[in-house]
Write an enzyme that holds these catalytic residues in place. Structure first.
Site, PDB file in Angstrom:
ATOM      1  N   HIS A  15      40.981  -8.138   1.652  1.00  0.00           N
ATOM      2  CA  HIS A  15      41.518  -8.754   0.496  1.00  0.00           C
ATOM      3  C   HIS A  15      40.280  -8.222  -1.002  1.00  0.00           C
ATOM      4  CE1 HIS A  15      46.066  -9.572   1.203  1.00  0.00           C
ATOM      5  NE2 HIS A  15      45.216 -10.004   2.403  1.00  0.00           N
ATOM      6  N   LEU A  16      40.198  -7.860  -1.676  1.00  0.00           N
ATOM      7  CA  LEU A  16      39.333  -7.811  -2.437  1.00  0.00           C
ATOM      8  C   LEU A  16      39.768  -8.810  -3.890  1.00  0.00           C
ATOM      9  CD1 LEU A  16      38.065  -4.219  -2.708  1.00  0.00           C
ATOM     10  CD2 LEU A  16      37.286  -5.870  -1.691  1.00  0.00           C
ATOM     11  N   ARG A  17      40.662  -8.372  -4.078  1.00  0.00           N
ATOM     12  CA  ARG A  17      40.809  -9.700  -5.110  1.00  0.00           C
ATOM     13  C   ARG A  17      41.164  -8.568  -6.767  1.00  0.00           C
ATOM     14  NH1 ARG A  17      43.915 -12.265  -1.785  1.00  0.00           N
ATOM     15  NH2 ARG A  17      43.133 -13.762  -1.211  1.00  0.00           N
ATOM     16  N   ASN A  41      47.841  -7.109  -3.208  1.00  0.00           N
ATOM     17  CA  ASN A  41      48.909  -8.820  -3.857  1.00  0.00           C
ATOM     18  C   ASN A  41      48.146  -9.491  -4.930  1.00  0.00           C
ATOM     19  OD1 ASN A  41      47.248  -8.946  -1.931  1.00  0.00           O
ATOM     20  ND2 ASN A  41      48.605 -10.863  -0.995  1.00  0.00           N
ATOM     21  N   LYS A  99      52.768  -1.962   1.052  1.00  0.00           N
ATOM     22  CA  LYS A  99      52.616  -3.573   1.914  1.00  0.00           C
ATOM     23  C   LYS A  99      54.033  -3.823   2.119  1.00  0.00           C
ATOM     24  CE  LYS A  99      51.040  -6.515   4.380  1.00  0.00           C
ATOM     25  NZ  LYS A  99      49.208  -6.781   4.120  1.00  0.00           N
ATOM     26  N   HIS A 136      53.143  -7.376   7.443  1.00  0.00           N
ATOM     27  CA  HIS A 136      52.777  -8.668   7.367  1.00  0.00           C
ATOM     28  C   HIS A 136      54.243  -9.023   8.623  1.00  0.00           C
ATOM     29  CE1 HIS A 136      51.163 -12.857   6.311  1.00  0.00           C
ATOM     30  NE2 HIS A 136      52.531 -13.152   6.880  1.00  0.00           N
ATOM     31  N   HIS A 174      47.213  -7.573  11.601  1.00  0.00           N
ATOM     32  CA  HIS A 174      46.923  -8.611  12.009  1.00  0.00           C
ATOM     33  C   HIS A 174      47.394  -9.252  13.153  1.00  0.00           C
ATOM     34  CE1 HIS A 174      49.131 -10.041   9.073  1.00  0.00           C
ATOM     35  NE2 HIS A 174      47.949 -10.373   7.877  1.00  0.00           N
ATOM     36  N   LEU A 219      47.045 -17.061   7.759  1.00  0.00           N
ATOM     37  CA  LEU A 219      47.759 -16.947   8.304  1.00  0.00           C
ATOM     38  C   LEU A 219      48.313 -15.471   8.689  1.00  0.00           C
ATOM     39  CD1 LEU A 219      50.206 -18.705   5.451  1.00  0.00           C
ATOM     40  CD2 LEU A 219      50.315 -19.119   7.244  1.00  0.00           C
ATOM     41  N   ASP A 247      41.173  -8.463   7.673  1.00  0.00           N
ATOM     42  CA  ASP A 247      42.668  -9.148   6.204  1.00  0.00           C
ATOM     43  C   ASP A 247      41.353 -10.388   5.932  1.00  0.00           C
ATOM     44  OD1 ASP A 247      44.118 -10.491   5.224  1.00  0.00           O
ATOM     45  OD2 ASP A 247      44.730 -11.557   6.857  1.00  0.00           O
ATOM     46  N   ALA A 263      45.382 -20.069   2.236  1.00  0.00           N
ATOM     47  CA  ALA A 263      45.400 -19.679   3.877  1.00  0.00           C
ATOM     48  C   ALA A 263      44.303 -18.353   3.780  1.00  0.00           C
ATOM     49  CB  ALA A 263      46.544 -19.315   4.598  1.00  0.00           C
TER      50      ALA A 263
END
Length: 344
Positions: A15-17, A41, A99, A136, A174, A219, A247, A263
């Protein structure tokens, strides 16, 4: 073994945002990994190939000079994803997968799929074009215990899915339980799994005993030690169905350390050293290159990297905190603790 040279690894789940976060996350990840599957996301989510290409361009603006970093993009699966978007993924040179977040499963997942049966017509296209579905793997029903949600997903969602689509190319992201590890082992080569450093190195005692440690909260949640042991066994086995996916998920310290903390564990700056720590504990350092550098690229049908990195057995202390925003820090996984490996 005190010096370990590996083909440069890839991170198949990160996740890089977006926005200002990229100033921190992109350099941290790019200094270790050549490629990274960049999770979609965001707010709003990355739902089309066109949006994914634009997001990749924003990421590339923050890659440090002289570093060769190749973000691999993913679309966010919703109840309304059109079937023809899958062919666009297949034809794209930078988008590799889609995803699926069950709606409400984790950070920014409110737009996720509400019932997987609603999107079977799109999954049919995934199977036909052999585009990987990343999952997920947790149910989100409020009455299901949080420690049981992965197992229930395997039984209630994934087993029927693979019965309906036996050739579907799928990554269970994950994984956290022995149940998930055994499930993946029982499937064909088209089903694989990623494993994070936190689920290899820690269990729920590390998060809960002696006081709640919010920076271990992620999570799917950390499970009991017996599950951790199985994950270590399969990750270090040399089985190509299991490969590296950190993750790594940045949240500002103020968002983690409050009455309803977010999380996610932020491992990007030290990830490969943390994996080396886990493999070393198992006496399986010779298996790290396959897990980190070979199996993911092979699964995605990409060439293995040609450059190398070198790890040395040299103690380093993980930073207590890292600058994230002008008025807030980020606390990395295992902050302030000493590990035995360093990236040369």
């Amino acid at each position: 073994m005190d010096i370990l040279t590996l083909l440069q690894p890839d991170d198949w789940h990160a996740h890089l945002r977006d926005g200002d976060s990229l100033k921190r996350t992109v350099p941290d990840l790019a200094k270790q990994f050549h490629r990274a599957i960049c999770m979609p996301n965001l707010v709003p989510p990355v739902k089309t190939v066109e949006e994914a290409v634009a997001y990749r361009e924003r990421i590339m603006q923050h890659v440090p000079e002289g570093i060769d970093f190749d973000p691999r993009m993913v679309l966010y699966f919703t109840d309304h994803t059109p079937s023809d978007e899958i062919k666009k993924i297949k034809d794209s040179s930078v988008v590799n997968a889609i995803k699926l977040y069950p709606a409400g499963a984790t950070t920014n997942s409110d737009n996720g799929v509400s019932d997987i049966r609603k999107v079977y017509h799109v999954i049919e296209q995934l199977e036909e074009h052999q585009v990987p579905l990343l999952l997920h793997g947790e149910v989100t029903h409020s009455h299901v215990d949080i420690f049981d949600r992965e197992k229930r997903f395997l039984d209630e969602v994934l087993t029927p899915l693979l019965r309906q689509f036996p050739q579907l190319k799928l990554v269970l992201e994950h994984i956290t339980t022995a149940d998930a590890a055994h499930f993946v082992l029982e499937q064909g080569r088209q089903v694989a799994a990623t494993i994070t450093p936190q689920h290899l190195l820690f269990n729920r005692n590390d998060m809960l005993v002696g006081g709640i440690k919010p920076h271990f909260y992620c999570l799917p949640i950390l499970k009991r030690q017996s599950h951790q042991t199985t994950l270590l066994e399969v990750a270090t086995s040399g089985n190509p169905k299991f490969f590296l996916g950190t993750d790594s998920a940045p949240h500002a310290q103020s968002k983690k350390e409050n009455a309803c903390g977010c999380a996610g564990c932020y491992s990007a700056p030290y990830a490969i050293e943390l994996y080396a720590q886990a493999f070393d504990q198992m006496g399986k350092l010779d298996k790290l290159e396959g897990f980190a550098s070979h199996f993911g690229a092979d699964f995605y049908g990409l060439e293995r990297n040609s450059k190398t990195i070198t790890l040395v057995r040299k103690e380093q202390t993980i930073a207590e905190r890292l600058t994230y925003f002008p008025n807030d820090d980020i606390i990395p996984l295992f902050a302030g603790q000493t590990i035995n490996w360093s990236l040369q």
